[in-house]
Design a protein around this motif. Sequence first.
Motif, short mmCIF file in Angstrom:
data_model
loop_
_atom_site.label_atom_id
_atom_site.label_comp_id
_atom_site.label_asym_id
_atom_site.label_seq_id
_atom_site.Cartn_x
_atom_site.Cartn_y
_atom_site.Cartn_z
N LEU A 185 0.77 -1.03 0.01
CA LEU A 185 0.11 -0.08 -0.06
C LEU A 185 1.15 1.39 -0.02
CD1 LEU A 185 -2.39 -1.29 2.76
CD2 LEU A 185 -3.08 -0.61 0.25
N ASP A 186 2.19 1.10 0.13
CA ASP A 186 2.88 2.48 0.67
C ASP A 186 4.33 2.29 0.59
OD1 ASP A 186 3.59 0.37 2.58
OD2 ASP A 186 2.20 1.18 3.87
N THR A 187 4.91 1.41 -0.10
CA THR A 187 6.36 1.16 -0.44
C THR A 187 6.49 1.54 -1.78
OG1 THR A 187 6.29 -0.17 1.51
CG2 THR A 187 8.44 0.00 0.21
N TYR A 188 7.49 2.53 -1.94
CA TYR A 188 7.97 3.06 -3.48
C TYR A 188 9.36 2.60 -3.86
CZ TYR A 188 3.56 5.64 -2.98
OH TYR A 188 2.31 5.96 -2.76
N HIS A 189 9.58 2.01 -4.89
CA HIS A 189 10.80 1.43 -5.37
C HIS A 189 11.25 2.06 -6.83
CE1 HIS A 189 10.21 -2.12 -2.59
NE2 HIS A 189 8.93 -1.71 -2.86
N ILE A 190 12.56 2.18 -7.08
CA ILE A 190 13.01 2.61 -8.27
C ILE A 190 13.42 1.09 -8.97
CG2 ILE A 190 13.85 4.99 -8.21
CD1 ILE A 190 16.56 3.79 -7.60
N THR A 191 13.93 0.88 -10.16
CA THR A 191 13.98 -0.37 -10.62
C THR A 191 15.50 -0.02 -11.39
OG1 THR A 191 13.29 0.32 -13.08
CG2 THR A 191 11.72 -0.72 -11.27
N LYS A 192 16.21 -1.29 -11.57
CA LYS A 192 17.46 -1.51 -12.46
C LYS A 192 17.09 -2.64 -13.33
CE LYS A 192 22.23 -2.12 -11.60
NZ LYS A 192 22.30 -2.69 -12.87
N GLN A 193 17.24 -2.45 -14.79
CA GLN A 193 17.07 -3.51 -15.86
C GLN A 193 17.84 -4.78 -15.63
OE1 GLN A 193 16.06 -1.86 -19.65
NE2 GLN A 193 16.99 -3.73 -20.65
N ILE A 194 17.24 -6.05 -15.62
CA ILE A 194 18.30 -7.01 -15.49
C ILE A 194 18.59 -7.30 -17.13
CG2 ILE A 194 18.35 -9.40 -15.11
CD1 ILE A 194 16.02 -9.17 -13.11
N ALA A 195 17.58 -7.54 -17.78
CA ALA A 195 17.71 -7.39 -19.43
C ALA A 195 16.36 -7.65 -20.16
CB ALA A 195 18.30 -8.93 -19.81
N ARG A 196 16.44 -7.31 -21.42
CA ARG A 196 15.25 -7.61 -22.44
C ARG A 196 15.66 -8.71 -23.35
NH1 ARG A 196 12.83 -3.00 -27.15
NH2 ARG A 196 11.10 -4.46 -27.25
N LEU B 182 8.25 -6.33 -14.62
CA LEU B 182 8.40 -6.45 -15.88
C LEU B 182 7.81 -4.94 -16.53
CD1 LEU B 182 8.45 -8.50 -18.52
CD2 LEU B 182 5.94 -8.37 -18.42
N SER B 183 8.65 -4.50 -17.53
CA SER B 183 8.04 -3.26 -18.34
C SER B 183 7.90 -4.05 -19.60
CB SER B 183 9.01 -2.36 -18.33
OG SER B 183 10.27 -2.61 -18.88
N GLY B 184 6.56 -3.48 -20.28
CA GLY B 184 6.44 -3.92 -21.71
C GLY B 184 6.24 -5.35 -21.72
N LEU B 185 6.37 -5.93 -22.83
CA LEU B 185 6.32 -7.32 -22.87
C LEU B 185 7.50 -8.23 -22.62
CD1 LEU B 185 5.09 -7.04 -26.62
CD2 LEU B 185 3.65 -8.01 -24.91
N ASP B 186 8.85 -7.68 -22.40
CA ASP B 186 9.94 -8.57 -22.36
C ASP B 186 11.16 -7.92 -21.64
OD1 ASP B 186 10.56 -6.32 -23.85
OD2 ASP B 186 10.36 -7.30 -25.84
#
Lengths: 210, 210
Positions: A185-196, B182-186
């Motif tokens: 309900l209340d915890t915000y996060h940024i992200t780091k891409q692993i892979a497409r 996930l973002s997008g499809l992949d």
Amino acid sequence: MILFEGDLGKLERRFRANFINSLGGFKSVVLIGTKSAIGNENLAIFSSLFHIGADPSLCGIVIRPNEEKQNTLGNIMATKQYTINHILPDFYKQAHQSSAKYEEGKSEFEEVGLTPEFIDSITAPFVKESKIKFACKLIQKIDIQLNGTFIIIGEIIAVSAPSNCVHEDGKIDLEQSETITLSGLDTYHITKQIARLSYAKTNKPVDEIH
Amino acid sequence: MILFEGDLGKLERRFRANFINSLGGFKSVVLIGTKSAIGNENLAIFSSLFHIGADPSLCGIVIRPNEEKQNTLGNIMATKQYTINHILPDFYKQAHQSSAKYEEGKSEFEEVGLTPEFIDSITAPFVKESKIKFACKLIQKIDIQLNGTFIIIGEIIAVSAPSNCVHEDGKIDLEQSETITLSGLDTYHITKQIARLSYAKTNKPVDEIH
């Protein structure tokens, strides 16, 4: 820990709300902008946005018509229009603050310090501080009788996104746009891409796309 | 860039799929485990899970009954049961690979190298490698006639989660459970918490909860 149906029913109300709201994994978190029939602006935070289809471009939100969210529902039903605006680390506290129960007629834009923005003929207010934002027109309202909530299905009628956030193949780079995500309900996060990853086929392993 | 309704309709099909699928922000991404009426196991990746309510505990998924997903829908309708399993960085490539169009009767568990697990009297298979997982019983199937998709609403009937991932107040720590988004499809992402915020009130600014 393993909990079954009967155990879930016995959980303390607040514990269960935290538990079930975080059980589904990370969520989209957005600000929904609307205007009432008499022109009052409203802004509310939602974490139930989901993709329905790309052709036509449809998305859904779940609305529980409680004190904080009833204005959003009322405005969508009255004007058939709403905007959906991504949240950045720069203003996530203001976004969260918009869930407080402000009096009818007060604009959450003003109360929390965000700026309404108007694009072309769209009458619902966007959030100027957002990078990725879009407007929807109301298509369908579905009653979930089991718990008194509604699913609102909208068709996307306008999109604004910085060109440097959109890849050549249409994929939006949500890290470039500084979009954040929510747990519970209340915890915000940024992200780091692993892979497409490449489109999966039965006869070869998936590749990373660079 | 700003695109309006008419522009969206003219986008090249693949561009539009990438664009609209990433427009809503970060998504929950999970593996759904089912069993057919004759006992064949099936596993499929979904990114449309959304929270509907905590009391009763309800969640929804959108299913487009295309080649890859029709078995999931068929199995849910036949057995009224399915499991939802979080994805970890350790096995996100296998999870993505499960979206390939395997022949009817082949188990995606076996094809991609994940392990079916059975908990108590739940007949649908869980993913052993997942840390957070839960089972649902089918409550309602809603037709979205506009694009031929379905919304499946389920009630949560069992939850398995490591105790060290659940806070005292019920909040699940999705970074402790290594859940990805996930973002997008992949495109797969890990997360980094910015802050947990207090319940918003009109008369005071929100605080960080530590």
